[in-house]
Design an enzyme around this catalytic site. Structure first.
Site, PDB file in Angstrom:
ATOM      1  N   GLU A 157      44.123  23.058  46.723  1.00  0.00           N
ATOM      2  CA  GLU A 157      44.174  24.485  46.379  1.00  0.00           C
ATOM      3  C   GLU A 157      45.608  24.991  46.400  1.00  0.00           C
ATOM      4  O   GLU A 157      46.015  25.758  45.517  1.00  0.00           O
ATOM      5  CB  GLU A 157      43.277  25.287  47.324  1.00  0.00           C
ATOM      6  CG  GLU A 157      43.287  26.781  47.085  1.00  0.00           C
ATOM      7  CD  GLU A 157      42.863  27.188  45.668  1.00  0.00           C
ATOM      8  OE1 GLU A 157      42.358  26.341  44.917  1.00  0.00           O
ATOM      9  OE2 GLU A 157      43.091  28.344  45.303  1.00  0.00           O
ATOM     10  N   GLU A 166      49.398  27.321  38.641  1.00  0.00           N
ATOM     11  CA  GLU A 166      48.803  28.246  37.667  1.00  0.00           C
ATOM     12  C   GLU A 166      49.572  29.557  37.554  1.00  0.00           C
ATOM     13  O   GLU A 166      49.434  30.255  36.562  1.00  0.00           O
ATOM     14  CB  GLU A 166      47.333  28.525  37.979  1.00  0.00           C
ATOM     15  CG  GLU A 166      47.048  29.231  39.270  1.00  0.00           C
ATOM     16  CD  GLU A 166      45.543  29.493  39.428  1.00  0.00           C
ATOM     17  OE1 GLU A 166      44.850  29.645  38.421  1.00  0.00           O
ATOM     18  OE2 GLU A 166      45.096  29.531  40.574  1.00  0.00           O
ATOM     19  N   TRP A 219      29.938  48.487  42.140  1.00  0.00           N
ATOM     20  CA  TRP A 219      30.116  47.029  42.216  1.00  0.00           C
ATOM     21  C   TRP A 219      28.904  46.574  43.031  1.00  0.00           C
ATOM     22  O   TRP A 219      28.879  46.704  44.256  1.00  0.00           O
ATOM     23  CB  TRP A 219      31.428  46.690  42.923  1.00  0.00           C
ATOM     24  CG  TRP A 219      31.639  45.235  43.169  1.00  0.00           C
ATOM     25  CD1 TRP A 219      31.372  44.543  44.321  1.00  0.00           C
ATOM     26  CD2 TRP A 219      32.150  44.259  42.263  1.00  0.00           C
ATOM     27  NE1 TRP A 219      31.700  43.224  44.179  1.00  0.00           N
ATOM     28  CE2 TRP A 219      32.172  43.018  42.944  1.00  0.00           C
ATOM     29  CE3 TRP A 219      32.596  44.297  40.952  1.00  0.00           C
ATOM     30  CZ2 TRP A 219      32.621  41.836  42.329  1.00  0.00           C
ATOM     31  CZ3 TRP A 219      33.040  43.127  40.357  1.00  0.00           C
ATOM     32  CH2 TRP A 219      33.052  41.928  41.027  1.00  0.00           C
ATOM     33  N   ASN A 259      30.238  53.721  48.809  1.00  0.00           N
ATOM     34  CA  ASN A 259      30.965  52.455  48.726  1.00  0.00           C
ATOM     35  C   ASN A 259      30.778  51.766  50.071  1.00  0.00           C
ATOM     36  O   ASN A 259      31.059  52.344  51.110  1.00  0.00           O
ATOM     37  CB  ASN A 259      32.457  52.713  48.461  1.00  0.00           C
ATOM     38  CG  ASN A 259      33.232  51.405  48.341  1.00  0.00           C
ATOM     39  OD1 ASN A 259      32.634  50.330  48.237  1.00  0.00           O
ATOM     40  ND2 ASN A 259      34.547  51.498  48.359  1.00  0.00           N
ATOM     41  N   GLY A 260      30.242  50.543  50.063  1.00  0.00           N
ATOM     42  CA  GLY A 260      30.050  49.813  51.318  1.00  0.00           C
ATOM     43  C   GLY A 260      28.652  49.220  51.381  1.00  0.00           C
ATOM     44  O   GLY A 260      27.952  49.116  50.380  1.00  0.00           O
ATOM     45  N   CYS A 277      33.116  49.498  45.005  1.00  0.00           N
ATOM     46  CA  CYS A 277      32.740  50.672  44.216  1.00  0.00           C
ATOM     47  C   CYS A 277      33.901  51.667  44.196  1.00  0.00           C
ATOM     48  O   CYS A 277      34.797  51.618  45.026  1.00  0.00           O
ATOM     49  CB  CYS A 277      31.531  51.346  44.845  1.00  0.00           C
ATOM     50  SG  CYS A 277      30.125  50.255  44.999  1.00  0.00           S
ATOM     51  N   ARG A 299      39.162  48.091  39.444  1.00  0.00           N
ATOM     52  CA  ARG A 299      38.475  47.549  40.627  1.00  0.00           C
ATOM     53  C   ARG A 299      37.294  46.666  40.236  1.00  0.00           C
ATOM     54  O   ARG A 299      36.776  45.925  41.070  1.00  0.00           O
ATOM     55  CB  ARG A 299      37.979  48.683  41.518  1.00  0.00           C
ATOM     56  CG  ARG A 299      39.055  49.593  42.052  1.00  0.00           C
ATOM     57  CD  ARG A 299      38.475  50.913  42.507  1.00  0.00           C
ATOM     58  NE  ARG A 299      37.657  50.764  43.694  1.00  0.00           N
ATOM     59  CZ  ARG A 299      38.129  50.882  44.929  1.00  0.00           C
ATOM     60  NH1 ARG A 299      39.402  51.124  45.107  1.00  0.00           N
ATOM     61  NH2 ARG A 299      37.345  50.729  45.976  1.00  0.00           N
ATOM     62  N   LYS A 331      40.271  34.972  33.648  1.00  0.00           N
ATOM     63  CA  LYS A 331      39.720  35.159  34.988  1.00  0.00           C
ATOM     64  C   LYS A 331      38.378  34.441  35.114  1.00  0.00           C
ATOM     65  O   LYS A 331      38.068  33.874  36.137  1.00  0.00           O
ATOM     66  CB  LYS A 331      39.530  36.644  35.283  1.00  0.00           C
ATOM     67  CG  LYS A 331      39.024  36.937  36.687  1.00  0.00           C
ATOM     68  CD  LYS A 331      39.938  36.359  37.746  1.00  0.00           C
ATOM     69  CE  LYS A 331      39.376  36.490  39.147  1.00  0.00           C
ATOM     70  NZ  LYS A 331      40.150  35.693  40.117  1.00  0.00           N
ATOM     71  N   LYS A 370      47.352  26.759  43.114  1.00  0.00           N
ATOM     72  CA  LYS A 370      47.930  28.106  43.178  1.00  0.00           C
ATOM     73  C   LYS A 370      49.342  28.110  42.620  1.00  0.00           C
ATOM     74  O   LYS A 370      49.732  28.973  41.843  1.00  0.00           O
ATOM     75  CB  LYS A 370      47.950  28.621  44.628  1.00  0.00           C
ATOM     76  CG  LYS A 370      46.653  29.103  45.158  1.00  0.00           C
ATOM     77  CD  LYS A 370      46.201  30.468  44.663  1.00  0.00           C
ATOM     78  CE  LYS A 370      45.319  30.495  43.447  1.00  0.00           C
ATOM     79  NZ  LYS A 370      44.191  29.657  43.312  1.00  0.00           N
ATOM     80  N   HIS A 417      50.327   3.541  47.976  1.00  0.00           N
ATOM     81  CA  HIS A 417      49.661   2.615  47.037  1.00  0.00           C
ATOM     82  C   HIS A 417      50.081   2.888  45.599  1.00  0.00           C
ATOM     83  O   HIS A 417      49.251   2.825  44.691  1.00  0.00           O
ATOM     84  CB  HIS A 417      48.139   2.734  47.210  1.00  0.00           C
ATOM     85  CG  HIS A 417      47.685   2.376  48.579  1.00  0.00           C
ATOM     86  ND1 HIS A 417      47.638   1.080  49.047  1.00  0.00           N
ATOM     87  CD2 HIS A 417      47.318   3.150  49.629  1.00  0.00           C
ATOM     88  CE1 HIS A 417      47.244   1.068  50.300  1.00  0.00           C
ATOM     89  NE2 HIS A 417      47.033   2.311  50.688  1.00  0.00           N
TER      90      HIS A 417
HETATM   91  C1  AGP Z   1      41.681  29.657  40.391  1.00  0.00           C
HETATM   92  O1  AGP Z   1      42.790  30.426  40.809  1.00  0.00           O
HETATM   93  C2  AGP Z   1      41.339  29.884  38.936  1.00  0.00           C
HETATM   94  N1  AGP Z   1      41.155  31.259  38.675  1.00  0.00           N
HETATM   95  C3  AGP Z   1      40.184  28.987  38.480  1.00  0.00           C
HETATM   96  O2  AGP Z   1      40.436  27.667  38.935  1.00  0.00           O
HETATM   97  C4  AGP Z   1      38.785  29.400  38.979  1.00  0.00           C
HETATM   98  O3  AGP Z   1      38.696  29.126  40.366  1.00  0.00           O
HETATM   99  C5  AGP Z   1      37.756  28.568  38.219  1.00  0.00           C
HETATM  100  O4  AGP Z   1      37.872  28.884  36.848  1.00  0.00           O
HETATM  101  C6  AGP Z   1      36.318  28.837  38.671  1.00  0.00           C
HETATM  102  O5  AGP Z   1      36.008  30.193  38.425  1.00  0.00           O
HETATM  103  P1  AGP Z   1      34.686  30.798  39.140  1.00  0.00           P
HETATM  104  O6  AGP Z   1      34.909  30.714  40.618  1.00  0.00           O
HETATM  105  O7  AGP Z   1      34.596  32.214  38.638  1.00  0.00           O
HETATM  106  O8  AGP Z   1      33.519  29.952  38.697  1.00  0.00           O
END
Ligand code: AGP
Length: 608
Positions: A481, A488, A75, A101-102, A2, A27, A603, A485, A504
């Protein structure tokens, strides 16, 4: 998280407060509100939606006349995002308004106590108890009322308080959340972070936990927990507005990497009381758990990678078969799923289209659904039978970091809780695992501290055209992962590969142009990983090893090393991903990439 803003001075407060909220929008939030003292009363407007919507309801703040007030962006943590649950919250007779906030962890008991005294609550929030307590304790001494109220609260609470009978006076309280005071000329402010203030003043006071402050137009007084006045140093902000929105970090991604210790702490600690794990609003019973013959974990991207880690941990502790499925595949696969399947859905945004579709498909076939979600009130959270919220706070950078690590924390909590419920772990092992969960925030911070050299490794390797991330068992899941990272945000091709599988076929690609990141943090498999490292080095590859803190053998095998702090092996993925997040960040930064908003990415992928 928040956002909070307070103002007292000679100017109309509402336009200043709304401008402060605008600077906190990054935020992330779902509703907003503003309150001012006006003619001996409190005048308040609040609504679900944007700050722009709130400004529209108040004529840009001009229709709310008054020179002292509070404002808030919410939030949601407790209670869905609605007009009623938006802050500020008023006391029963409108004497007090509060923004928060919290998370007030003992709000339920306080609410029961107040309801027994005849108080009628309007919202579903934890915050509202604060407004009613203030009115209960106010006898004309505002400072005393604030102190008595705060003494009843447990958890994390950054508060803004205004009283209709105290013209020009504000109080604010800091406990486990950010709070800054802004010192103007004949006017004063407080806010959740510098962003909201820096356009009006660059002279700020950073509050400490346990402190509270009294503000009037002429004076700011800071008190310690006992009510004794304390002397605070005044800092001068050197950031510009843009930088301040990132809390001084160059990118949101780095800010969010650094927020991970607190994000993991906020996810784990509220669920552990007196050594036992408990989830709020959870209806999963032992009988139901025993009725499941398998668990299916489905998600996308990094959330899917968290699910793969979850498979190892849940199977390891609960001895229930776990399948992990990419949501975009599961939704079209005519899956064998029925009422004996527990579906675990993981999503930071709670709005990913493929994940929602897979979830609906499985639930239509009878599966019960547990969601692990960061955004309160999101579609996935609303559709699920049970939800474990990750309290990561809003995540702005497209590349998830704290979203992923808090998903792991939530999966670990669930696995340990279920294993104990099913009688798969004895009391001693349960206590050990609970202690290891509480240790995670420290291990994340240790992972950051251990790898201050990663920036220089990135300078050495940022020109790579292609990388392999290899690992075994949980390290293979972490490799997935780590690879994503890097890809992307730096646009460098990389691939995660099961280390034992390389020979293999894929090892044909290994030559002197390859950098191989070898994850060697599963103690029982270290020797096997050394063999894989030697395999790729024999074909000319360079190796960046990731090894447990204190491991010396890795230096004899790898060209460079990143370290992960030692802790419970089952939970090793969480601290281990941190140096790989930092490596990806610094490589992308070396290459001048758009780190927070990479090309082609969103996002939240709310379309197929
Ligand atoms: C990861 O860094 C990406 N932003 C992407 O793979 C993300 O994890 C994926 O689109 C799933 O999003 P969500 O967790 O909001 O469902």
């Amino acid at each position: 998280m928040c956002g909070i803003v307070g103002y007292t001075g000679p100017s109309q407060a509402a336009p200043i407060l709304l401008d402060g909220l605008r600077r906190l929008e990054y935020r992330g939030y779902d509703s907003a509100g503003v309150v001012v003292q006006s003619g001996g009363e409190l005048k308040m407007v609040k609504a679900r939606g944007s700050v722009a919507h709130l400004a529209g309801l108040t004529g840009g703040g001009r229709e709310l006349e008054g020179v002292c007030g509070l404002a808030h962006t919410r939030w949601a943590t407790h209670g869905a995002p609605t007009d009623t649950n938006a802050h500020p919250h008023l006391s029963e007779h409108g004497l007090f308004a509060v923004v928060h906030n919290g998370i007030i962890e003992n709000f339920a008991a306080l609410r029961s106590e107040l309801e027994a005294e005849g108080i009628v609550f309007r919202s579903k929030t934890d915050t509202e108890v604060v407004a009613h307590l203030l009115e209960k304790y106010y006898d004309g001494d505002l400072k005393r009322a604030v102190m008595r109220t705060v003494s009843r609260l447990e958890g994390s609470y950054v508060l803004g308080v205004v009283c209709s009978k105290e013209p020009g006076r504000l109080f604010c309280v800091k406990e486990a959340g950010p709070l800054i005071l802004g010192l103007g000329v004949g006017e004063n402010y407080f806010a959740s972070d510098v962003t909201a203030l820096v356009a009006r003043t660059k002279n700020v006071i950073y509050m400490e936990d346990g402190e509270f402050a009294e503000l009037t137009a002429e004076r700011v007084t800071v008190y310690d927990r006992t009510g004794r006045e304390v002397t605070k140093s005044v800092s001068h902000v050197v950031w510009d507005i843009e930088a301040a929105e990132k809390g001084g970090y160059e990118h949101f991604m780095m800010k969010e990497i650094m927020e991970q210790p607190r994000a993991v702490k906020n996810t784990v600690e509220p669920r552990i009381r007196s050594g036992r794990i408990a989830f709020e609003d959870f209806s999963l019973t032992r009988a139901e758990l025993e009725g499941y013959n398998k668990i299916v974990i489905t998600a996308c991207g990094s959330a899917y990678h968290a699910g793969v880690v979850g498979k190892y941990v849940i199977e390891g502790l609960c001895r229930i078969p776990v399948e992990t499925e990419l949501a975009s595949e599961l939704r079209y696969r005519d899956p064998i799923i029925d009422g004996h399947t527990l579906l675990i859905v993981i999503s930071q945004s709670g709005e990913t289209a493929d994940t929602i579709a897979a979830m609906r498909e499985c639930m239509s076939r009878g599966a019960r659904c547990l969601a692990i979600v960061n955004v309160v009130g999101s579609t996935i959270a609303r559709l699920a039978d049970n939800v474990i919220y990750t309290h990561a706070g809003p995540e702005i950078s497209v590349a998830t970091t704290k979203g992923y690590t808090t998903q792991l924390a939530a999966l670990y909590l669930f696995a340990v809780w279920a294993a104990e419920l099913l009688g798969r772990v004895d009391a001693g092992r349960y206590a050990q695992l609970v202690d290891s969960l509480l240790e995670l925030p420290r291990l994340v911070q240790r992972a950051i501290d251990l790898n201050v050299h990663v920036k220089y490794l990135a300078e050495r390797w940022h020109g790579q055209q292609s990388l392999f991330f290899i690992g075994r068992n949980i390290d293979y899941a972490v490799a997935m992962e780590g690879s994503l990272k890097l890809k992307e945000i730096s646009y460098i091709h990389s691939e995660a590969y099961a280390a034992g599988e390389l020979k293999h076929g894929t090892i044909a690609l290994i030559d002197e142009k390859r950098l191989v990141v070898a994850l060697c943090c599963q103690d029982g498999l270290f020797d096997k990983m050394v063999s894989n490292v030697q395999e790729v080095k024999a074909r000319g590859a360079k190796v960046l090893g990731v090894a447990p803190e204190g491991n010396r053998r890795i230096f004899a095998e790898a060209d460079d090393v990143l370290f992960a702090p030692r802790g419970e092996q089952l939970f090793a993925a969480l601290p281990e991903i941190v140096p790989l997040q930092l490596f990806a960040y610094y490589v992308a930064r070396e290459n001048g990439c758009s780190i927070d908003k990479p090309r082609n990415l969103a996002k939240s992928v709310t379309v197929e």
